[in-house]
Motif scaffolding. Sequence first.
Motif, PDB file in Angstrom:
ATOM      1  N   ILE A  89       3.317   3.075   1.751  1.00 19.73           N
ATOM      2  CA  ILE A  89       3.701   4.553   1.872  1.00 19.73           C
ATOM      3  C   ILE A  89       4.623   4.926   0.707  1.00 19.73           C
ATOM      4  CG2 ILE A  89       5.255   5.874   3.457  1.00 19.73           C
ATOM      5  CD1 ILE A  89       3.929   4.293   5.538  1.00 19.73           C
ATOM      6  N   GLY A  90       5.633   4.073   0.301  1.00 20.15           N
ATOM      7  CA  GLY A  90       6.442   4.382  -0.738  1.00 20.15           C
ATOM      8  C   GLY A  90       5.718   4.650  -1.871  1.00 20.15           C
ATOM      9  N   TRP A  91       4.755   3.744  -2.089  1.00 18.64           N
ATOM     10  CA  TRP A  91       4.044   3.860  -3.636  1.00 18.64           C
ATOM     11  C   TRP A  91       3.445   5.363  -3.568  1.00 18.64           C
ATOM     12  CZ3 TRP A  91      -1.691   4.739  -4.373  1.00 18.64           C
ATOM     13  CH2 TRP A  91      -1.858   4.254  -5.535  1.00 18.64           C
ATOM     14  N   ALA A  92       2.760   5.772  -2.583  1.00 20.83           N
ATOM     15  CA  ALA A  92       2.053   7.081  -2.451  1.00 20.83           C
ATOM     16  C   ALA A  92       3.081   8.318  -2.597  1.00 20.83           C
ATOM     17  CB  ALA A  92       1.451   7.220  -1.102  1.00 20.83           C
TER      18      ALA A  92
ATOM     19  N   THR B 217      -2.429  -5.598  -3.387  1.00 24.61           N
ATOM     20  CA  THR B 217      -2.013  -7.386  -3.758  1.00 24.61           C
ATOM     21  C   THR B 217      -0.600  -7.245  -3.159  1.00 24.61           C
ATOM     22  OG1 THR B 217      -3.704  -7.401  -5.347  1.00 24.61           O
ATOM     23  CG2 THR B 217      -1.853  -9.082  -5.262  1.00 24.61           C
ATOM     24  N   THR B 218       0.307  -6.603  -3.768  1.00 26.00           N
ATOM     25  CA  THR B 218       1.579  -6.738  -3.452  1.00 26.00           C
ATOM     26  C   THR B 218       1.934  -6.432  -2.137  1.00 26.00           C
ATOM     27  OG1 THR B 218       2.145  -6.048  -5.875  1.00 26.00           O
ATOM     28  CG2 THR B 218       4.039  -5.909  -4.351  1.00 26.00           C
ATOM     29  N   ALA B 219       1.483  -5.284  -1.557  1.00 26.02           N
ATOM     30  CA  ALA B 219       1.680  -4.926  -0.214  1.00 26.02           C
ATOM     31  C   ALA B 219       1.222  -6.132   0.795  1.00 26.02           C
ATOM     32  CB  ALA B 219       1.061  -3.606   0.474  1.00 26.02           C
TER      33      ALA B 219
ATOM     34  N   GLY C  88       4.154  -4.587   5.556  1.00 23.53           N
ATOM     35  CA  GLY C  88       2.859  -4.564   4.563  1.00 23.53           C
ATOM     36  C   GLY C  88       2.592  -2.957   4.184  1.00 23.53           C
ATOM     37  N   LEU C  89       2.964  -2.039   5.143  1.00 19.38           N
ATOM     38  CA  LEU C  89       2.264  -0.702   5.179  1.00 19.38           C
ATOM     39  C   LEU C  89       3.563   0.034   4.337  1.00 19.38           C
ATOM     40  CD1 LEU C  89       0.768   0.137   8.453  1.00 19.38           C
ATOM     41  CD2 LEU C  89      -0.419  -0.138   6.482  1.00 19.38           C
ATOM     42  N   THR C  90       4.560  -0.236   4.486  1.00 22.49           N
ATOM     43  CA  THR C  90       5.696   0.669   3.883  1.00 22.49           C
ATOM     44  C   THR C  90       5.796   0.652   2.247  1.00 22.49           C
ATOM     45  OG1 THR C  90       7.344  -1.237   4.376  1.00 22.49           O
ATOM     46  CG2 THR C  90       7.295   0.581   5.928  1.00 22.49           C
ATOM     47  N   PRO C  91       5.441  -0.402   1.668  1.00 17.54           N
ATOM     48  CA  PRO C  91       5.432  -0.490   0.148  1.00 17.54           C
ATOM     49  C   PRO C  91       4.140   0.719  -0.123  1.00 17.54           C
ATOM     50  CG  PRO C  91       5.323  -2.588   0.928  1.00 17.54           C
ATOM     51  CD  PRO C  91       5.395  -1.680   2.149  1.00 17.54           C
TER      52      PRO C  91
ATOM     53  N   ILE D 183      12.608  -0.415   5.099  1.00 22.81           N
ATOM     54  CA  ILE D 183      12.956   0.816   4.542  1.00 22.81           C
ATOM     55  C   ILE D 183      13.070   0.442   2.947  1.00 22.81           C
ATOM     56  CG2 ILE D 183      14.669   2.649   3.680  1.00 22.81           C
ATOM     57  CD1 ILE D 183      13.153   3.206   6.355  1.00 22.81           C
ATOM     58  N   ASP D 184      13.435  -0.830   2.661  1.00 17.26           N
ATOM     59  CA  ASP D 184      13.851  -1.527   1.001  1.00 17.26           C
ATOM     60  C   ASP D 184      12.542  -1.583   0.781  1.00 17.26           C
ATOM     61  OD1 ASP D 184      13.395  -3.518   2.963  1.00 17.26           O
ATOM     62  OD2 ASP D 184      14.605  -4.851   1.838  1.00 17.26           O
ATOM     63  N   ALA D 185      11.519  -1.951   1.270  1.00  9.87           N
ATOM     64  CA  ALA D 185      10.070  -2.264   0.954  1.00  9.87           C
ATOM     65  C   ALA D 185       9.557  -0.855   0.489  1.00  9.87           C
ATOM     66  CB  ALA D 185       9.381  -2.980   1.945  1.00  9.87           C
ATOM     67  N   MET D 186       9.827   0.289   1.191  1.00  7.83           N
ATOM     68  CA  MET D 186       9.376   1.435   0.807  1.00  7.83           C
ATOM     69  C   MET D 186       9.780   1.977  -0.434  1.00  7.83           C
ATOM     70  SD  MET D 186       9.531   5.133   3.163  1.00  7.83           S
ATOM     71  CE  MET D 186       8.787   4.466   4.474  1.00  7.83           C
ATOM     72  N   ALA D 187      11.106   1.442  -0.425  1.00  8.37           N
ATOM     73  CA  ALA D 187      11.676   1.995  -1.978  1.00  8.37           C
ATOM     74  C   ALA D 187      11.232   1.007  -3.063  1.00  8.37           C
ATOM     75  CB  ALA D 187      13.355   1.790  -1.786  1.00  8.37           C
TER      76      ALA D 187
END
Length: 189
Positions: free
Chosen positions: A53-56, A135-137, A48-51, A117-121
């Motif tokens: 981080i990726g978004w930022a 909402t997405t994360a 839930g956190l990695t997207p 890692i893919d969720a971060m991407a």
Amino acid sequence: MNLLATAALALAMSTDAFAVAVGKGAALQRPHFREALRTGAIFGVIEGLTPVIGWALGHWAAPYVQAWDHWIAFTLLGVLGLRMMREGLGGADDDEDDKPTSHSFWLLAVTGFATSIDAMAVGVGLAFIDANIITTAGAIGLSTFIMVTLGVMVGRGLGKLVGKRAEVVGGLVLIAIGSLILYEHLGQG
């Protein structure tokens, strides 16, 4: 993004974690539901956190994240997979009582990060379409929590059938997931 697209994305992001969780559950000595919840929570929070981080990062440095995410995932999953295979091949089938009752927090956290890692991407991509990242994360984290919890319990049943070979299979699954991530990214380039 609408609700259906968010749900589909959340499910897609949690499938590799489910596969890994089955291997984790099989490698344990009759894991209790409490251990499955713990594993699910660790994976779910990380996923839930990695997207986010990726978004930022997407707002700041998208080219850098997209250029290396597949190599990071491939390396982490490959190393963890080889470690699991080595342990699985390290001798005859152990007695069920010789298996650990839980995995260390750090092993679960590194594995959870490697599968996310893919969720971060994805988070990087969401920055460009101005999606509601919270909402997405949250949906990705919840889906991963549920899928990993179920995966550990499925692995519990499989562990009795396959013994130490479950670790070898789990290691192969990690390596396959890392290789698939690398193949998909290199194939797009």
